[in-house]
Design an enzyme around this catalytic site. Structure first.
Site, PDB file in Angstrom:
ATOM      1  N   ARG A 172      12.321  -0.827   7.332  1.00 38.96           N
ATOM      2  CA  ARG A 172      12.799  -1.311   8.623  1.00 38.96           C
ATOM      3  C   ARG A 172      14.314  -1.361   8.580  1.00 38.96           C
ATOM      4  O   ARG A 172      14.900  -1.648   7.523  1.00 38.96           O
ATOM      5  CB  ARG A 172      12.300  -2.741   8.885  1.00 38.96           C
ATOM      6  CG  ARG A 172      10.902  -2.842   9.429  1.00 38.96           C
ATOM      7  CD  ARG A 172      10.808  -2.323  10.869  1.00 38.96           C
ATOM      8  NE  ARG A 172       9.469  -2.435  11.412  1.00 38.96           N
ATOM      9  CZ  ARG A 172       8.511  -1.511  11.316  1.00 38.96           C
ATOM     10  NH1 ARG A 172       8.745  -0.381  10.671  1.00 38.96           N
ATOM     11  NH2 ARG A 172       7.328  -1.694  11.876  1.00 38.96           N
TER      12      ARG A 172
ATOM     13  N   GLU B 171      18.204   0.084  15.803  1.00 37.98           N
ATOM     14  CA  GLU B 171      17.723   1.357  16.343  1.00 37.98           C
ATOM     15  C   GLU B 171      17.172   1.141  17.757  1.00 37.98           C
ATOM     16  O   GLU B 171      16.717   0.030  18.062  1.00 37.98           O
ATOM     17  CB  GLU B 171      16.654   1.970  15.406  1.00 37.98           C
ATOM     18  CG  GLU B 171      15.356   1.199  15.324  1.00 37.98           C
ATOM     19  CD  GLU B 171      14.386   1.790  14.300  1.00 37.98           C
ATOM     20  OE1 GLU B 171      14.776   2.082  13.160  1.00 37.98           O
ATOM     21  OE2 GLU B 171      13.208   1.941  14.672  1.00 37.98           O
TER      22      GLU B 171
ATOM     23  N   ARG C  30       0.827  -1.223   0.000  1.00 38.74           N
ATOM     24  CA  ARG C  30       0.000   0.000   0.000  1.00 38.74           C
ATOM     25  C   ARG C  30       0.853   1.262   0.000  1.00 38.74           C
ATOM     26  O   ARG C  30       0.568   2.217  -0.726  1.00 38.74           O
ATOM     27  CB  ARG C  30      -0.927  -0.005   1.223  1.00 38.74           C
ATOM     28  CG  ARG C  30      -2.038  -1.017   1.100  1.00 38.74           C
ATOM     29  CD  ARG C  30      -2.700  -1.265   2.425  1.00 38.74           C
ATOM     30  NE  ARG C  30      -1.838  -2.090   3.266  1.00 38.74           N
ATOM     31  CZ  ARG C  30      -2.271  -3.004   4.121  1.00 38.74           C
ATOM     32  NH1 ARG C  30      -3.557  -3.204   4.269  1.00 38.74           N
ATOM     33  NH2 ARG C  30      -1.429  -3.707   4.841  1.00 38.74           N
ATOM     34  N   ILE C  31       1.915   1.274   0.818  1.00 44.70           N
ATOM     35  CA  ILE C  31       2.737   2.497   0.910  1.00 44.70           C
ATOM     36  C   ILE C  31       3.531   2.687  -0.383  1.00 44.70           C
ATOM     37  O   ILE C  31       3.623   3.789  -0.921  1.00 44.70           O
ATOM     38  CB  ILE C  31       3.660   2.445   2.153  1.00 44.70           C
ATOM     39  CG1 ILE C  31       2.793   2.408   3.425  1.00 44.70           C
ATOM     40  CG2 ILE C  31       4.612   3.639   2.181  1.00 44.70           C
ATOM     41  CD1 ILE C  31       3.574   2.142   4.717  1.00 44.70           C
TER      42      ILE C  31
ATOM     43  N   HIS D 109      12.743   7.397  12.945  1.00 44.47           N
ATOM     44  CA  HIS D 109      11.565   6.529  12.736  1.00 44.47           C
ATOM     45  C   HIS D 109      10.259   7.319  12.932  1.00 44.47           C
ATOM     46  O   HIS D 109       9.440   6.988  13.790  1.00 44.47           O
ATOM     47  CB  HIS D 109      11.621   5.319  13.684  1.00 44.47           C
ATOM     48  CG  HIS D 109      10.815   4.151  13.186  1.00 44.47           C
ATOM     49  ND1 HIS D 109      11.183   2.850  13.371  1.00 44.47           N
ATOM     50  CD2 HIS D 109       9.643   4.096  12.509  1.00 44.47           C
ATOM     51  CE1 HIS D 109      10.282   2.038  12.844  1.00 44.47           C
ATOM     52  NE2 HIS D 109       9.336   2.785  12.315  1.00 44.47           N
ATOM     53  N   ILE D 110      10.098   8.361  12.095  1.00 39.77           N
ATOM     54  CA  ILE D 110       8.916   9.226  12.236  1.00 39.77           C
ATOM     55  C   ILE D 110       8.039   9.190  10.986  1.00 39.77           C
ATOM     56  O   ILE D 110       7.256  10.103  10.735  1.00 39.77           O
ATOM     57  CB  ILE D 110       9.309  10.697  12.548  1.00 39.77           C
ATOM     58  CG1 ILE D 110      10.277  11.254  11.482  1.00 39.77           C
ATOM     59  CG2 ILE D 110       9.897  10.807  13.950  1.00 39.77           C
ATOM     60  CD1 ILE D 110      10.412  12.772  11.507  1.00 39.77           C
ATOM     61  N   GLY D 111       8.164   8.116  10.180  1.00 35.44           N
ATOM     62  CA  GLY D 111       7.414   8.046   8.923  1.00 35.44           C
ATOM     63  C   GLY D 111       5.916   8.281   9.079  1.00 35.44           C
ATOM     64  O   GLY D 111       5.282   8.918   8.242  1.00 35.44           O
TER      65      GLY D 111
HETATM   66  C1  8YV Z   1       5.183   3.055  13.802  1.00 35.55           C
HETATM   67  C2  8YV Z   1       5.946   1.873  11.724  1.00 35.55           C
HETATM   68  O1  8YV Z   1       4.997   4.355  14.209  1.00 35.55           O
HETATM   69  O2  8YV Z   1       3.721   1.321  11.276  1.00 35.55           O
HETATM   70  C3  8YV Z   1       4.884   0.945  11.290  1.00 35.55           C
HETATM   71  O3  8YV Z   1       5.207  -0.205  10.934  1.00 35.55           O
HETATM   72  O4  8YV Z   1       7.076   1.639  11.529  1.00 35.55           O
HETATM   73  C4  8YV Z   1       5.597   3.154  12.380  1.00 35.55           C
HETATM   74  O5  8YV Z   1       4.537   3.726  11.689  1.00 35.55           O
HETATM   75  C5  8YV Z   1       6.086   2.443  14.752  1.00 35.55           C
HETATM   76  O6  8YV Z   1       6.241   1.097  14.471  1.00 35.55           O
HETATM   77  C6  8YV Z   1       5.558   2.659  16.175  1.00 35.55           C
HETATM   78  O7  8YV Z   1       5.559   1.490  16.901  1.00 35.55           O
END
Ligand code: 8YV
Length: 336
Positions: A240, A269, A157-158, A287-289
């Site tokens: 990841r 991380e 999806r992304i 990790h702020i996606g």
């Molecule tokens: C999360 C992410 O914010 O959704 C995921 O898989 O990597 C991030 O959007 C993160 O995993 C918070 O636990």
């Protein structure tokens, strides 16, 4: 009797309050990172946990917490959880897909543009007062986004949302590689063309990695793949840590094998490879996606919806909206 729930990381207070209306809740407002042993200790006697990517949920933990019936993980990715171990023990796992797709795709684009156009490097330049003394016509030259070739590794999806942004918004040629090619009508909607992995590495001007982490995707981008890339290329990892070999990437960035990288996720991380910290041509984010106000709230809400329904409460009792292993529904682990 009210069920007992552990919220492992700090969350929005009103979301935790919603849980308190139904359950006895212990949360972690100071956001202390617990070791697995500390997590096991805090899970004793509890039926459900609201977890995050930093919590490792495996057979050892599940066996040590026999009353745990539901693990509601906040995030679309769940490589921190051993799904087979959950299923074998009748423990439900839920995640938070869909609600973060567009925000994460926006972020992938932001990171790509920042890396390709050297935005953080430029900011340091200005803050260090260098513009005043060494500003030149040919300073801080970057790579164009519009009209270039966007490569996407992983077309879920992304990945599809990134493809649409690239093709429709920036006139990019979009190529992708995935375990299985998309159905032709989805490919057409995304204006994307399937290629093999070698072609993806060779032809991309900007390559965005969005493949989930698994044993198969470990170091999918390593030294050999990086060597195939153009020296003018940009590599972005919003998937990841561990999908990209960070040590190999740092070496390639240092010697100019590729032009720049943008990383939101890291192997091991929250630690970041020291050689990456030393590279000027990499944009680093923690990790702020998915971290927009609206999206993090939507993720938390969906996670709580899952937990309430999994515990057999509320209008959707027994029907959590986004289960990962729905086969355990109806036969959840009996309380020990
Ligand atoms: C999360 C992410 O914010 O959704 C995921 O898989 O990597 C991030 O959007 C993160 O995993 C918070 O636990």
């Amino acid at each position: 009797m009210r069920a007992s729930v552990l919220v492992t990381r700090a969350s929005f207070p009103d979301i935790v309050e919603r849980l308190r209306a139904h359950f006895d809740v212990t949360d972690n407002p100071s956001d202390t990172l617990w070791t697995q042993d500390e997590l096991i200790e805090r899970l004793q006697g509890r039926q459900a946990a609201l977890t995050a990517g930093s919590d490792r949920i495996d057979a050892r933990l599940l066996d040590a917490c026999p009353q745990l019936k539901a693990v509601c993980n906040i995030g679309v990715g769940y490589n921190n959880v051993d799904v087979a171990a959950c299923t074998a023990r009748g423990v439900l796992l839920t995640n938070t897909p869909d609600v973060l797709t567009d925000t994460t795709a926006d972020f992938g684009f932001a990171l790509m543009m920042a890396a390709a156009r050297r935005i953080t490097e430029s900011e340091h330049f200005v803050r260090e007062g260098k513009w005043v003394t060494t500003g030149r016509f040919d300073m801080l030259l970057g790579a164009d986004i519009h009209g270039s070739t966007l490569g996407i590794l992983g077309m879920g999806r992304i990945g599809q949302a990134i493809a649409r942004r690239g093709a429709l918004g920036f006139g990019m040629k979009v190529i992708y590689h995935n375990r299985t090619p998309l159905a032709p009508e989805i490919e057409a909607q995304c204006n994307a063309c399937y290629v093999d992995k070698d072609a993806l590495m060779r032809e991309s001007d900007h390559l965005i990695v969005v493949v989930p982490y698994s044993a198969n995707s470990h170091h999918a981008i390593g030294a050999a793949e990086l060597k195939q890339m153009k020296s003018s290329a940009t590599l972005i990892n919003i998937a990841r840590g561990g999908v990209v070999d960070d040590a190999a990437l740092a070496a390639v960035l240092k010697e100019g094998g590729i032009a720049a990288a943008g990383l939101d996720v890291f192997e091991g991380e929250p630690r970041v490879h020291p050689e990456l910290l030393a590279c000027r041509n990499v944009v680093l984010t923690p990790h702020i996606g998915s971290a927009s106000v609206a999206t993090r709230r939507a993720m938390a809400r969906l996670c709580v919806d899952n937990l309430i329904a999994a515990m057999g409460v509320g209008p959707d009792a027994g029907r959590p909206p986004t289960p990962v292993n729905p086969e355990v529904l109806g036969e959840l682990r009996a309380p020990a």
